[in-house]
Each structure stands twice: as structure tokens, then as C-alpha cells.
Design an enzyme around this catalytic site. Structure first.
Site, PDB file in Angstrom:
ATOM      1  N   CYS A   8       0.868  -1.186   0.000  1.00 32.72           N
ATOM      2  CA  CYS A   8       0.000   0.000   0.000  1.00 32.72           C
ATOM      3  C   CYS A   8       0.905   1.237   0.000  1.00 32.72           C
ATOM      4  O   CYS A   8       2.074   1.137  -0.385  1.00 32.72           O
ATOM      5  CB  CYS A   8      -0.955  -0.018   1.192  1.00 32.72           C
ATOM      6  SG  CYS A   8      -0.156  -0.001   2.816  1.00 32.72           S
ATOM      7  N   ARG A  14      -3.371  -0.681   5.349  1.00 34.05           N
ATOM      8  CA  ARG A  14      -3.926  -1.756   4.530  1.00 34.05           C
ATOM      9  C   ARG A  14      -3.003  -2.961   4.365  1.00 34.05           C
ATOM     10  O   ARG A  14      -3.439  -4.107   4.557  1.00 34.05           O
ATOM     11  CB  ARG A  14      -4.304  -1.203   3.140  1.00 34.05           C
ATOM     12  CG  ARG A  14      -5.450  -0.219   3.195  1.00 34.05           C
ATOM     13  CD  ARG A  14      -5.580   0.564   1.898  1.00 34.05           C
ATOM     14  NE  ARG A  14      -4.464   1.481   1.724  1.00 34.05           N
ATOM     15  CZ  ARG A  14      -4.240   2.215   0.652  1.00 34.05           C
ATOM     16  NH1 ARG A  14      -5.064   2.103  -0.385  1.00 34.05           N
ATOM     17  NH2 ARG A  14      -3.217   3.046   0.591  1.00 34.05           N
ATOM     18  N   ASP A 125      -8.168   3.774   0.855  1.00 31.61           N
ATOM     19  CA  ASP A 125      -7.236   4.254   1.869  1.00 31.61           C
ATOM     20  C   ASP A 125      -8.035   4.759   3.082  1.00 31.61           C
ATOM     21  O   ASP A 125      -8.796   5.718   2.962  1.00 31.61           O
ATOM     22  CB  ASP A 125      -6.417   5.395   1.250  1.00 31.61           C
ATOM     23  CG  ASP A 125      -5.364   5.931   2.193  1.00 31.61           C
ATOM     24  OD1 ASP A 125      -5.414   5.600   3.399  1.00 31.61           O
ATOM     25  OD2 ASP A 125      -4.501   6.697   1.725  1.00 31.61           O
TER      26      ASP A 125
HETATM   27  P1  4NP Z   1      -1.789   2.781   4.066  1.00 35.70           P
HETATM   28  O1  4NP Z   1      -2.467   4.107   4.643  1.00 35.70           O
HETATM   29  O2  4NP Z   1      -1.229   3.144   2.714  1.00 35.70           O
HETATM   30  O3  4NP Z   1      -2.924   1.831   3.985  1.00 35.70           O
HETATM   31  O4  4NP Z   1      -0.720   2.381   5.060  1.00 35.70           O
HETATM   32  C1  4NP Z   1      -1.833   5.343   4.712  1.00 35.70           C
HETATM   33  C2  4NP Z   1      -0.885   5.587   5.675  1.00 35.70           C
HETATM   34  C3  4NP Z   1      -0.278   6.826   5.752  1.00 35.70           C
HETATM   35  C4  4NP Z   1      -0.624   7.820   4.858  1.00 35.70           C
HETATM   36  C5  4NP Z   1      -1.574   7.572   3.875  1.00 35.70           C
HETATM   37  C6  4NP Z   1      -2.173   6.327   3.799  1.00 35.70           C
HETATM   38  N1  4NP Z   1      -0.033   9.092   4.955  1.00 35.70           N
HETATM   39  O5  4NP Z   1      -0.397   9.986   4.164  1.00 35.70           O
HETATM   40  O6  4NP Z   1       0.847   9.305   5.816  1.00 35.70           O
END
Ligand code: 4NP
Length: 162
Positions: A8, A14, A125
């Protein structure tokens, strides 16, 4: 050993959830010794961080373990893993753009290709949303992991036939 990498953006919501859910499903199917799972992020924003505490709470509530520290996807992962599952199209594009030769493109798929009981084509997300977003992610991941485990069972039993 067949190796699967879930990817991800941040590797704190995720993809670590996918890794933990998949490991649980594999253990229940008796396949945990035959399949190795890991997860990574396309970004380096959260390197070294444990899973997001909202994701961890939702996972624990549904009986899943919560393990892992965030790491960034790296080029060696193309060679190391047999299947690379991106949570959304942007993640998939970012991974594919690292392999300009296209040699490993066939290993990179969208996770939702396996989520047969949902219309979603991407795992949304949940980072900037409320708790229902984390629940939704887990439900989608359970759906896809179930299909993946079935496919892997078939693959392993075909391979073990003389
Ligand atoms: P992930 O979620 O991609 O599912 O781990 C996110 C975690 C952090 C961020 C965005 C999505 N961020 O912008 O820091």
C-alpha cells in the site's frame, strides 16, 4: 516457498492488515509452512513504524494478530516475491514504474482481483477517515484472502501430484 508481498502507500494500514489476515487464513488452512507473506509501502513516510493504532484496534477486535514494522518497497522485492498485490491503482502504478524493463510486471496485480464478493476494484485508503473505513478494509481483505487461500491450495495440490 511461494512468497506474496502486499503493498500500500504507508505500510501501516492496509498492507500490514492484509499480511496479518492472510497469515491467519493460511494457518487455519494448514498452509503457513508453505507460503510466506510480507508487506511494504510505496512511500517511505512511516519506515520503522508499527501498524496504525486504529487499524491495530480493528484487527484485534476481529481476532487477528498485529505484527510488523513499516518498510518501503524495494527493487529486490521484484525478484524475491512470486506475487505482488497492490491495494490500489496508484500503488500498482508506482510499483510498475520502478521496473522500466517490464520484466516483473506480470507479478504485480491488484488485491481486489481476488475479492469476489465485493464490487470494489481497490482497497480504499482509510487513513483520513473514520473507524468504519478500517472495518471496511478488513472485510474486503478477508474476502480476497479467502480466494487467495483457495487458489493456493489448488496450486500446491496440483504441484504435489506426480
Ligand atoms: P496505508 O495508509 O497506505 O494503507 O498504510 C496510509 C498511511 C499513511 C498515509 C496515507 C495512507 N499518509 O499519508 O501518511
Amino acid at each position: 516457498m511461494y512468497k506474496i508481498l502486499f503493498v500500500c502507500l504507508g505500510n501501516i494500514c492496509r498492507s500490514p492488515a492484509a499480511e496479518n489476515i492472510m497469515n491467519q487464513h493460511l494457518a487455519e488452512a494448514g498452509l503457513d509452512g508453505s507460503i510466506y507473506c510480507d508487506s511494504a509501502g510505496t512511500s517511505g513516510y512511516h519506515i520503522g513504524a508499527p501498524p496504525d493504532r486504529r487499524m491495530a484496534a480493528s484487527l484485534q477486535q476481529r481476532g487477528y494478530p498485529v505484527t510488523g514494522r513499516a518498510r518501503q518497497f524495494e527493487w529486490a522485492d521484484f525478484r524475491e516475491f512470486d506475487l505482488i498485490l497492490a491495494m490500489d491503482r496508484e500503488n500498482q502504478r508506482d510499483i510498475l514504474s520502478l521496473d522500466s524493463t517490464g520484466r516483473y510486471h506480470s507479478k504485480v496485480k491488484l488485491f481486489c482481483d481476488y475479492a469476489q464478493n465485493h464490487r470494489e476494484t481497490e482497497v480504499p485508503d482509510p487513513y483520513y477517515g473514520g473507524p468504519e473505513g478500517f472495518e471496511k478494509v478488513i472485510t474486503l481483505l478477508e474476502d480476497g484472502c479467502q480466494t487467495l487461500v483457495e487458489e493456493l491450495k489448488n496450486k500446491l495440490s496440483t504441484e504435489s501430484q506426480p
